[in-house]
Write an enzyme that holds these catalytic residues in place. Structure first.
Site, PDB file in Angstrom:
ATOM      1  N   LYS A 279      15.595 -35.224 -28.480  1.00  0.00           N
ATOM      2  CA  LYS A 279      15.657 -35.185 -29.949  1.00  0.00           C
ATOM      3  C   LYS A 279      17.173 -34.861 -30.462  1.00  0.00           C
ATOM      4  O   LYS A 279      17.385 -33.726 -31.108  1.00  0.00           O
ATOM      5  CB  LYS A 279      14.595 -34.063 -30.524  1.00  0.00           C
ATOM      6  CG  LYS A 279      13.129 -34.458 -30.318  1.00  0.00           C
ATOM      7  CD  LYS A 279      12.348 -33.467 -30.973  1.00  0.00           C
ATOM      8  CE  LYS A 279      10.807 -33.828 -31.026  1.00  0.00           C
ATOM      9  NZ  LYS A 279      10.122 -33.765 -29.522  1.00  0.00           N
ATOM     10  N   ASP A 282      22.928 -33.555 -33.441  1.00  0.00           N
ATOM     11  CA  ASP A 282      24.174 -32.817 -33.592  1.00  0.00           C
ATOM     12  C   ASP A 282      25.277 -33.815 -34.120  1.00  0.00           C
ATOM     13  O   ASP A 282      25.002 -35.183 -33.960  1.00  0.00           O
ATOM     14  CB  ASP A 282      24.391 -32.170 -32.258  1.00  0.00           C
ATOM     15  CG  ASP A 282      25.233 -30.777 -32.700  1.00  0.00           C
ATOM     16  OD1 ASP A 282      25.956 -31.121 -33.689  1.00  0.00           O
ATOM     17  OD2 ASP A 282      24.826 -29.663 -32.037  1.00  0.00           O
ATOM     18  N   THR A 286      29.425 -33.783 -29.708  1.00  0.00           N
ATOM     19  CA  THR A 286      28.548 -32.840 -28.984  1.00  0.00           C
ATOM     20  C   THR A 286      27.323 -33.603 -28.241  1.00  0.00           C
ATOM     21  O   THR A 286      27.035 -33.287 -27.097  1.00  0.00           O
ATOM     22  CB  THR A 286      27.890 -31.760 -29.927  1.00  0.00           C
ATOM     23  OG1 THR A 286      28.970 -30.979 -30.730  1.00  0.00           O
ATOM     24  CG2 THR A 286      26.758 -30.613 -29.219  1.00  0.00           C
TER      25      THR A 286
END
Length: 445
Positions: A279, A282, A286
């Site tokens: 999931k 960001d 990242t």
């Protein structure tokens, strides 16, 4: 008094009652089709007159309700009520004009395994709907037609003859002609997993559809376990019955490169894909590191990952730079099975649009229902248990039949229903059978 006379008197009284409560109106009305009509039936007002309400409550016959569209919250069902697939269902409608509403209802009922051959309507506008429905294989019985209604109202001097004649002219000039084609019940073509795999451009989606077809399995098992030994044992037991194993790598206490090698060997031996339920949510730079680097190095072993669309397209751009070269794929989380989640409405629509714009990497959705007609997109539905219900922590379960037939999922995701069972292999086989039979029903109906 003869039974036929009694029935005629009851119909006459009902029509007069409907006129008195203004459920039947005369004037100048714009219909849904845009046509101007001198008569309008507004039967919604009868809910305020309980004495006129009919059918289910009076005769103690179970009733189902068809929604105009599935809600994006709650059960998300199109058909509400308790029923068994294969049961016959009588459609009850208030007014029939062309018969299109009855046909749509019949299609929704048939999609969940119910049998529809007949319909009953309170008022038939006598504009061709009965013939149209006959062509579709549905026999329509009406309580009253426009011509009989006009005779009753004229008999009791409720309307002048000029109004009655105006309505007759309207009906004569606005009747839907019968089809010139032979009577046939039309249905939408549902493609098989093999046919959909042939349409896919992404190798992971193509491989998954091929596994589903060859193994006769649209079951993914979620290995929500905390040790590598538990996960490998489960993968070996359920491997013959699944198309995919879903992992949560960040809850594993003893993750290692040896675990990845063993899991990959099991996936190859039993022919299933590995889906890491990370999931990602960001900014692009990242998620690149989260996907490629660190202890887990997910991109090296997971065929599929998933991501939230909340950060915007940047999350996909970052993941793609890592995954495309390794022939990996991504699912977007468009809907969730937890109570009160915010992945609904406009958010879900925006997620589908994002997927359509990144089909080189996105192969489908985590969702509670079918969101796209694109046959190359795979819809995977979590929160599935044979018995339905919930877990007390906000998780809402649906049955394999409901997920695959009603909501049109391609893959069901089952966790506790399998790995908490004393015999995970037998449990997985039960889910595999139930889900694939539901898919076969969709395919042939």
């Amino acid at each position: 008094m003869r039974q036929a006379d009694k029935m005629s008197d009851r119909v006459e009284k009902l029509m007069l009652d409907l006129f008195d409560i203004e459920a039947v109106k005369f004037g100048d009305f714009t219909l849904k089709s845009g046509i101007q009509s001198p008569i309008y039936f507004d039967l919604r007002v009868i809910v305020s007159y309980p004495v006129i309400m009919l059918m289910s409550a009076h005769h103690d016959v179970p009733m189902l309700i068809r929604r105009k569209e599935a809600k994006d919250y709650g059960t998300k069902k199109m058909i509400e009520g308790k029923f068994e697939p294969g049961s016959s269902c009588l459609i009850v409608e208030d007014v029939v004009t062309s018969g299109s509403s009855v046909k749509e209802t019949a299609e929704s009922l048939e999609s969940v395994g119910l049998v529809v051959t007949d319909a009953v309507v309170l008022l038939d506008r006598e504009q061709g709907g009965k013939q149209k429905l006959k062509e579709a294989g549905i026999a329509l019985q009406s309580i009253c037609g426009t011509s009989q209604l006009l005779r009753i109202l004229r008999k009791h001097e409720k309307i002048p003859e000029s109004v009655a004649e105006q309505v007759r002219d309207f009906v004569r000039n606005n009747t839907f002609p019968p089809s010139q084609e032979p009577p046939v019940k039309k249905s939408r073509k549902i493609l098989s997993y093999r046919e959909r795999g042939d349409l896919c451009q992404h190798p992971v989606a193509k491989q998954l559809f091929g596994i589903m077809e060859s193994k006769k399995s649209n079951l993914a098992v979620s290995a929500d376990l905390c040790t590598t030994a538990q996960i490998l044992k489960l993968a070996d037991e359920v491997g013959p019955h699944i198309c995919m194993l879903k992992t949560h790598v960040d809850i594993i206490n003893d993750f290692s490169a040896e675990f990845v090698q063993s899991l990959t060997e099991l996936a190859n031996r039993h022919e299933f894909l590995i889906f890491e339920d990370r999931k990602f949510a960001d900014i692009g730079s990242t998620v690149q590191h989260q996907y490629r680097d660190g202890l887990f190095q997910i991109a090296d072993w997971a065929h599929l990952i998933n991501a939230h669309s909340l950060p915007g397209a940047g999350v996909l751009e970052g993941l793609k730079q890592v995954g495309l070269g390794k022939q990996r794929a991504c699912l977007l989380i468009a809907e969730m099975s937890s109570q009160g989640n915010l992945a609904t409405g406009e958010y879900t629509k925006a997620t589908v649009k994002m997927a359509e714009e990144h089909q080189d990497f996105v192969v489908g959705f985590i969702s509670q229902s079918q969101l796209s007609d694109n046959p190359a997109f795979i819809h995977m539905t979590p929160g599935v248990q044979l018995s339905g219900s919930g877990d007390g922590l906000g998780q809402q379960y649906v049955s394999p039949w409901d997920a695959v037939v009603t909501r049109r999922a391609d893959v069901i995701i089952v966790g506790r229903g399998v790995y908490k069972d004393p015999d995970p292999a037998t449990a997985a086989r039960s889910y595999q059978t139930a889900a694939f039979q539901a898919y076969q029903h969709r395919l042939t109906n």
